[in-house]
Design an enzyme around this catalytic site. Structure first.
Site, PDB file in Angstrom:
ATOM      1  N   HIS A 222       1.030  -1.334  -0.019  1.00  0.00           N
ATOM      2  CA  HIS A 222       0.103   0.018  -0.044  1.00  0.00           C
ATOM      3  C   HIS A 222       0.922   1.362  -0.056  1.00  0.00           C
ATOM      4  O   HIS A 222       1.878   1.160   0.471  1.00  0.00           O
ATOM      5  CB  HIS A 222      -0.825  -0.089   1.311  1.00  0.00           C
ATOM      6  CG  HIS A 222      -2.126  -0.795   0.976  1.00  0.00           C
ATOM      7  ND1 HIS A 222      -3.258  -0.640   1.541  1.00  0.00           N
ATOM      8  CD2 HIS A 222      -1.828  -2.186   0.672  1.00  0.00           C
ATOM      9  CE1 HIS A 222      -4.076  -1.683   1.354  1.00  0.00           C
ATOM     10  NE2 HIS A 222      -3.361  -2.875   0.808  1.00  0.00           N
ATOM     11  N   CYS A 253      -8.156  -1.371   3.473  1.00  0.00           N
ATOM     12  CA  CYS A 253      -8.592  -2.479   4.259  1.00  0.00           C
ATOM     13  C   CYS A 253      -9.640  -2.028   5.278  1.00  0.00           C
ATOM     14  O   CYS A 253      -9.383  -1.002   5.964  1.00  0.00           O
ATOM     15  CB  CYS A 253      -7.374  -3.104   4.929  1.00  0.00           C
ATOM     16  SG  CYS A 253      -7.529  -4.529   6.272  1.00  0.00           S
TER      17      CYS A 253
END
Length: 314
Positions: A222, A253
């Site tokens: 990420h 997430c």
């Protein structure tokens, strides 16, 4: 600790276009699960657009209970309507044996399951300890193999946890030892909240490579703190040739505070092509897919290459 040196450019040049880097596009699953729910029609359009870019692997859907991830409630419909392009390997994420049975019934032969290196994150995610999840995964791997499918274990929070902070690389390596012993075909390391840095990538990957030199590894970064491309460079130097990325930088997430988007596929491809690597992906077609993803999301996506364009006209 090794350091990326000034010789890195010459190392890359020496390998040149002979080095192929495999990108798995995760926007349709990992990307869209963190957005407001979008219609199945839009999901199918995005899947089909990505299938036409030359990408060889796509994480298409997740077979999870709709109460847990309502954005994936239409997985069966989306997958049944999507165009299955020859030469593209499609995979599905499952949380448990019930999800695996659904994925197998839908025709998937490449299936992923997730466990968190951080016990706290694992409990927030699936309401079990890491050890309990590993016990379940052992049985799930057996189910998949008996059904002729492969099992990839994704280890979330491999480089840090939003609840616990640093995660000891020894703990990550021990989880790898366990899942390899249980028959996992592949392992992926997830940087769930963008806490990874090149040093931490080297620590985790180096430790696992020493113990399992032939194990296929994939890295999932990420860009929460702007280090995703640097982390990929670090992993490239260590010989890692498989990475996840998400069109436009979609994703995050739902069980991790601050887990903003995945590294954008077009940013990774743009960088790799300029370095002499091959991906098989048409950057122009990929940017068209990124614009579609932005339209579907209804907001400006974080990809710098989408915003500014490539360094040379296509």
């Amino acid at each position: 600790m090794s350091v990326v040196s000034g010789d890195f450019a010459s190392e890359i040049a020496g390998r040149g276009a002979m080095s192929f880097i495999s990108i798995r596009e995760v926007g349709p699953r990992d990307g869209l699960q963190n957005e407001d729910s979008v219609p199945a029609d839009a999901k199918v359009r995005l899947l089909d657009a990505l299938s036409a870019t030359g990408v060889q692997r796509i994480e298409a859907v997740s077979f999870v209970h709709p109460k847990a991830i309502p954005q994936m409630a239409d997985a069966d419909e989306v997958w049944s309507r999507a165009t299955k392009r020859p030469g593209v390997r499609y995979s599905a994420l499952v949380p448990n044996s019930r999800g695996a049975e659904r994925a197998l019934a839908a025709g998937f032969t490449e299936i992923e399951v997730v466990v968190s290196a951080s016990d706290t994150h694992n409990r927030r995610n699936v309401n079990r300890s890491t050890d309990e999840s590993l016990d379940d995964i052992a049985a799930l791997i057996d189910l998949l193999h008996r059904s002729g499918a492969t099992a990839e274990v994704i280890i979330s929070t491999s480089f840090g946890c939003p609840f616990e902070g640093d995660v000891d690389p020894a703990r990550v390596a021990a989880i790898v030892d366990r899942v390899v012993a249980d028959g996992a075909d592949r392992v992926a390391f997830g940087d769930t909240t963008g806490m990874g840095t090149p040093r931490r990538v080297e620590d985790v990957v180096g430790r696992v490579r020493d113990r399992h030199p032939d194990l296929p590894l994939l890295l999932h970064f990420h860009n929460t703190r702007g280090t995703a491309l640097a982390n990929i460079l670090s992993a490239l130097r260590m010989g890692i040739t498989e990475y996840d990325a998400s069109v436009g930088g979609l994703g995050g997430c739902p069980y991790a505070p601050g887990a903003t988007g995945n590294v954008a596929t077009e940013e990774v491809v743009h960088m790799l092509h300029d370095m002499g690597y091959e991906t098989g992906i048409d950057l122009k077609a990929l940017l068209d897919a990124a614009r579609l993803a932005q339209e579907i999301a209804g907001r400006e996506l974080p990809s710098g290459v989408l915003r500014a364009g490539p360094r040379r006209p296509l």
